[in-house]
Design a protein around this motif. Structure first.
Motif, PDB file in Angstrom:
ATOM      1  N   ASP A   4       2.838   1.834  -4.233  1.00 30.31           N
ATOM      2  CA  ASP A   4       1.909   0.844  -4.766  1.00 30.31           C
ATOM      3  C   ASP A   4       0.461   1.293  -4.606  1.00 30.31           C
ATOM      4  O   ASP A   4      -0.391   0.922  -5.413  1.00 30.31           O
ATOM      5  CB  ASP A   4       2.117  -0.499  -4.054  1.00 30.31           C
ATOM      6  CG  ASP A   4       3.484  -1.098  -4.362  1.00 30.31           C
ATOM      7  OD1 ASP A   4       3.923  -0.971  -5.519  1.00 30.31           O
ATOM      8  OD2 ASP A   4       4.094  -1.677  -3.457  1.00 30.31           O
ATOM      9  N   ARG A  38       3.782  -8.291  -8.141  1.00 30.00           N
ATOM     10  CA  ARG A  38       3.225  -7.760  -9.390  1.00 30.00           C
ATOM     11  C   ARG A  38       2.037  -8.587  -9.860  1.00 30.00           C
ATOM     12  O   ARG A  38       1.069  -8.053 -10.389  1.00 30.00           O
ATOM     13  CB  ARG A  38       4.306  -7.733 -10.482  1.00 30.00           C
ATOM     14  CG  ARG A  38       5.381  -6.699 -10.247  1.00 30.00           C
ATOM     15  CD  ARG A  38       4.799  -5.311 -10.210  1.00 30.00           C
ATOM     16  NE  ARG A  38       5.811  -4.303  -9.927  1.00 30.00           N
ATOM     17  CZ  ARG A  38       5.549  -3.104  -9.470  1.00 30.00           C
ATOM     18  NH1 ARG A  38       4.310  -2.763  -9.195  1.00 30.00           N
ATOM     19  NH2 ARG A  38       6.515  -2.239  -9.256  1.00 30.00           N
ATOM     20  N   GLU A  54      -0.621   2.931  -7.615  1.00 35.03           N
ATOM     21  CA  GLU A  54       0.723   3.090  -8.179  1.00 35.03           C
ATOM     22  C   GLU A  54       0.873   4.322  -9.061  1.00 35.03           C
ATOM     23  O   GLU A  54       1.103   4.252 -10.254  1.00 35.03           O
ATOM     24  CB  GLU A  54       1.143   1.844  -8.965  1.00 35.03           C
ATOM     25  CG  GLU A  54       2.641   1.761  -9.129  1.00 35.03           C
ATOM     26  CD  GLU A  54       3.102   0.441  -9.694  1.00 35.03           C
ATOM     27  OE1 GLU A  54       4.316   0.220  -9.708  1.00 35.03           O
ATOM     28  OE2 GLU A  54       2.259  -0.377 -10.108  1.00 35.03           O
ATOM     29  N   GLU A 113       2.860   0.560   0.547  1.00 35.55           N
ATOM     30  CA  GLU A 113       3.894  -0.271  -0.067  1.00 35.55           C
ATOM     31  C   GLU A 113       3.494  -1.735   0.083  1.00 35.55           C
ATOM     32  O   GLU A 113       3.258  -2.212   1.202  1.00 35.55           O
ATOM     33  CB  GLU A 113       5.247  -0.015   0.605  1.00 35.55           C
ATOM     34  CG  GLU A 113       6.378  -0.918   0.130  1.00 35.55           C
ATOM     35  CD  GLU A 113       6.900  -0.562  -1.261  1.00 35.55           C
ATOM     36  OE1 GLU A 113       7.853  -1.219  -1.714  1.00 35.55           O
ATOM     37  OE2 GLU A 113       6.351   0.362  -1.890  1.00 35.55           O
ATOM     38  N   GLN A 168      -0.810  -7.851  -6.883  1.00 32.16           N
ATOM     39  CA  GLN A 168      -1.074  -6.507  -6.364  1.00 32.16           C
ATOM     40  C   GLN A 168      -2.457  -5.988  -6.736  1.00 32.16           C
ATOM     41  O   GLN A 168      -3.201  -5.491  -5.883  1.00 32.16           O
ATOM     42  CB  GLN A 168      -0.009  -5.537  -6.877  1.00 32.16           C
ATOM     43  CG  GLN A 168      -0.229  -4.091  -6.435  1.00 32.16           C
ATOM     44  CD  GLN A 168       0.913  -3.205  -6.901  1.00 32.16           C
ATOM     45  OE1 GLN A 168       2.084  -3.529  -6.704  1.00 32.16           O
ATOM     46  NE2 GLN A 168       0.578  -2.091  -7.527  1.00 32.16           N
TER      47      GLN A 168
END
Length: 352
Positions: free
Chosen positions: A92, A49, A81, A115, A52
């Protein structure tokens, strides 16, 4: 990169494709190098998180050319996302052809689901909280994001993998640490990654992309190889069958005898194929070139009998079934799987 048994594309096709793209290499690569440098030697306690947004921006936008949505209008290729069309889960990354007008999506053609995981994550290991691996999770997103999805991407920000949506067992994999030389120049590994994963080549425009065409060519060649193999297989079984009934013509006098001869011929070929496969297996299930070595040993035996190889091959079959005794020249574990059990027909003839 995965070994050739698990590669998404035939290495020879990739080499030919990359050679054709040589002239397309951008001359100014400073921004690409800057973006990559931040992800080489990744060693951080920050999580998916935390990282990303930066990873997607640096790698997918700055390096691979996927544009992001801005303002309320225009076209773009990267939708971070977004809720899947099936209503389950949040990929993602979504790559494809998108257009918005007055803040609403008026085109939504999803080509790639992505992902992302924390650095150090094993992409193949099952996550106990989800009871599935990151790769399996990514393939679920491929299903729930519509029929236009063609590719699946997974990354732990140290490696990047590309799968075709039709096979979870075959993929291309690139280590980000291998993108730059010690002098900070882009490597051939990077250029392979670039010309396969870049927006222009992976999703293209309105027509099939270069990589979709490469995949079609790859599948076509695999099909041709399969057809060639089965033609070889049929001819090989016929040759062995002919040799068996030459040795024992009585087998042709009844239907049961003919069937036994056919089954023995198939068993002989299957044994040879399994030995060659096990000898070539990365895990070393059997010694390298085992069958070839046994045949060559038989040829060199000092005897006037022209058919001196077959007894050694029969010994090999027995050893693979039960395991090698101490005096046998090869160390072989007994597989006891049925294929190498004594066969009445093959033991009653002398083929070569």
């Amino acid at each position: 990169m995965p070994n050739n048994q698990h590669s998404l594309f035939d290495p020879d096709l990739v080499a030919e494709y990359l050679q054709q793209q040589e002239v397309e290499r951008p001359s100014d690569t400073d921004d690409i190098i800057d973006a990559i440098e931040g992800w080489t030697g990744t060693d951080t306690s920050l999580t998916e998180r935390n990282l990303q947004q930066s990873f997607v921006s640096d790698v997918f936008s700055d390096v691979l050319g996927y544009t992001r949505p801005r303002g309320s209008a225009g076209t773009f290729e990267l939708l971070p996302e977004s809720l899947s069309e099936g209503g389950e889960g949040f990929p993602d990354v979504l790559l494809g052809h998108f257009e918005q007008d007055d803040g609403e999506l008026v085109e939504d053609e999803r080509k790639v689901v992505g992902e992302l995981k924390d650095p150090g994550t094993d992409l193949d290991k099952v996550d106990p909280s989800r009871l599935k691996s990151p790769i399996e999770q990514a393939f679920e997103y491929a299903i729930t994001n519509g029929l236009s999805v063609r590719w699946v991407v997974a990354s732990n920000m140290e490696v990047v993998r590309l799968y075709h949506h039709g096979s979870i067992d075959h993929y291309e994999e690139w280590e980000i640490d291998a993108f730059l030389t010690d002098d900070g120049d882009l490597t051939e590994t990077f250029w392979e990654f670039y010309f396969i994963m870049h927006r222009r080549y992976l999703i293209g425009d309105d027509t099939d992309s270069d990589i979709e065409n490469l995949m079609a060519q790859n599948l076509s060649e695999r099909l041709e190889l399969t057809e060639d193999f089965y033609e070889f297989y049929r001819e090989a079984v016929q040759d062995v069958y002919d040799a068996i009934i030459t040795e024992d013509p009585d087998l042709t006098e009844t239907g049961d005898g003919q069937l036994a001869a056919i089954q023995a011929a198939q068993t002989m070929i299957h044994r040879g194929l399994v030995i060659c496969f096990f000898s070539d297996h990365p895990s070393g299930l059997l010694p390298d070139d085992l069958l070839k070595d046994v045949v060559e040993t038989g040829r060199e035996l000092p005897t006037l009998d022209d058919r001196k190889i077959y007894p050694l091959v029969q010994d090999l079959f027995r050893v693979i079934d039960t395991g090698s005794p101490d005096e046998y020249p090869y160390d072989i574990f007994g597989y006891d799987g049925g294929l190498f059990e004594p066969d009445d027909v093959l033991q009653s003839v002398h083929l070569f």
